[in-house]
Design a protein around this motif. Structure first.
Motif, PDB file in Angstrom:
ATOM      1  N   ALA A  57     -36.656 -33.991  75.087  1.00 27.90           N
ATOM      2  CA  ALA A  57     -37.292 -35.171  74.486  1.00 27.90           C
ATOM      3  C   ALA A  57     -38.632 -34.809  73.858  1.00 27.90           C
ATOM      4  N   GLU A  58     -39.411 -33.944  74.509  1.00 29.07           N
ATOM      5  CA  GLU A  58     -40.691 -33.504  73.935  1.00 29.07           C
ATOM      6  C   GLU A  58     -40.469 -32.770  72.618  1.00 29.07           C
ATOM      7  N   ASP A  59     -39.489 -31.867  72.607  1.00 33.96           N
ATOM      8  CA  ASP A  59     -39.190 -31.126  71.378  1.00 33.96           C
ATOM      9  C   ASP A  59     -38.723 -32.066  70.267  1.00 33.96           C
ATOM     10  N   LEU A  60     -37.879 -33.016  70.631  1.00 35.02           N
ATOM     11  CA  LEU A  60     -37.368 -33.961  69.634  1.00 35.02           C
ATOM     12  C   LEU A  60     -38.474 -34.861  69.099  1.00 35.02           C
ATOM     13  N   ALA A  61     -39.406 -35.244  69.957  1.00 33.42           N
ATOM     14  CA  ALA A  61     -40.527 -36.071  69.507  1.00 33.42           C
ATOM     15  C   ALA A  61     -41.356 -35.310  68.475  1.00 33.42           C
ATOM     16  N   GLN A  62     -41.617 -34.039  68.746  1.00 28.08           N
ATOM     17  CA  GLN A  62     -42.354 -33.230  67.777  1.00 28.08           C
ATOM     18  C   GLN A  62     -41.595 -33.116  66.465  1.00 28.08           C
TER      19      GLN A  62
END
Length: 187
Positions: A46-51
């Motif tokens: 989720a963190e990677d996708l948010a970025q």
């Protein structure tokens, strides 16, 4: 910067204004991360996708059309599409049960153990109650009640008419209210 509307922030973000970019990301980071987490159920992904969602928003800001929806909805769709694509590329063995709502679990290290116990009990009750709600209604109420979407946002996100989104949210809320009343009566 906080007083600027979403469209003005997006325009500033697109041209590389550092203040606009910082404010834009601060304004939408919870929503973007929440959508990615709700779909993937994996905090790191989720963190990677948010970025990646913010990067795509920056790269494609010129494609935003306010006649088609709000900046929040546009960014939510970008995030949703990235998350769905990420889930498609994961091996089947990595998928979690879509009915699990682990991201609703109480945060580790709550200050008061009594508060943590009450919150855990409420989360358990909510999980069980949501199991009895049809999938379309469950998605609508989670988007609206937990992720903070408006009915219009739910309609755009789910690609359904506004009235249908409102009905799904209302029906799910009615079912949750009845489940709560039944649980209280059983005590």
């Amino acid at each position: 910067m906080w007083r600027l509307n979403d469209e003005a922030l997006l325009a500033g973000f697109a041209v590389g204004d550092a203040g606009a970019a910082e404010t834009f990301m601060a304004r939408f980071q919870s929503r973007v991360y929440g959508i990615a987490l709700a779909i993937t159920r994996d905090a790191r992904i989720a963190e990677d996708l948010a970025q990646e969602a913010f990067l795509r928003a920056w790269r494609h800001a010129e494609s935003f059309d306010p006649r088609r929806g709000s900046v929040a909805t546009w960014l939510s769709v970008i995030t949703r599409n990235l998350a769905v694509d990420a889930m498609r590329t994961r091996p089947r063995s990595e998928f979690l049960d879509p009915n699990e709502l682990e991201w609703l679990s109480p945060p580790a290290g709550e200050a008061d153990p009594a508060d943590a116990t009450v919150r855990a009990s409420e989360v358990d009750w909510l999980r069980r109650a949501l199991d009895d709600v049809p999938d379309e209604q469950r998605r609508a109420v989670v988007l609206a009640g937990i992720l903070g979407f408006t009915a219009q946002d739910v309609a755009e996100y789910e690609h359904i008419p506004l009235g249908t989104a409102k009905s799904r949210i209302r029906l799910a809320m009615d079912k949750l209210r009845h489940a709560r009343a039944d649980a209280e009566a059983a005590r």
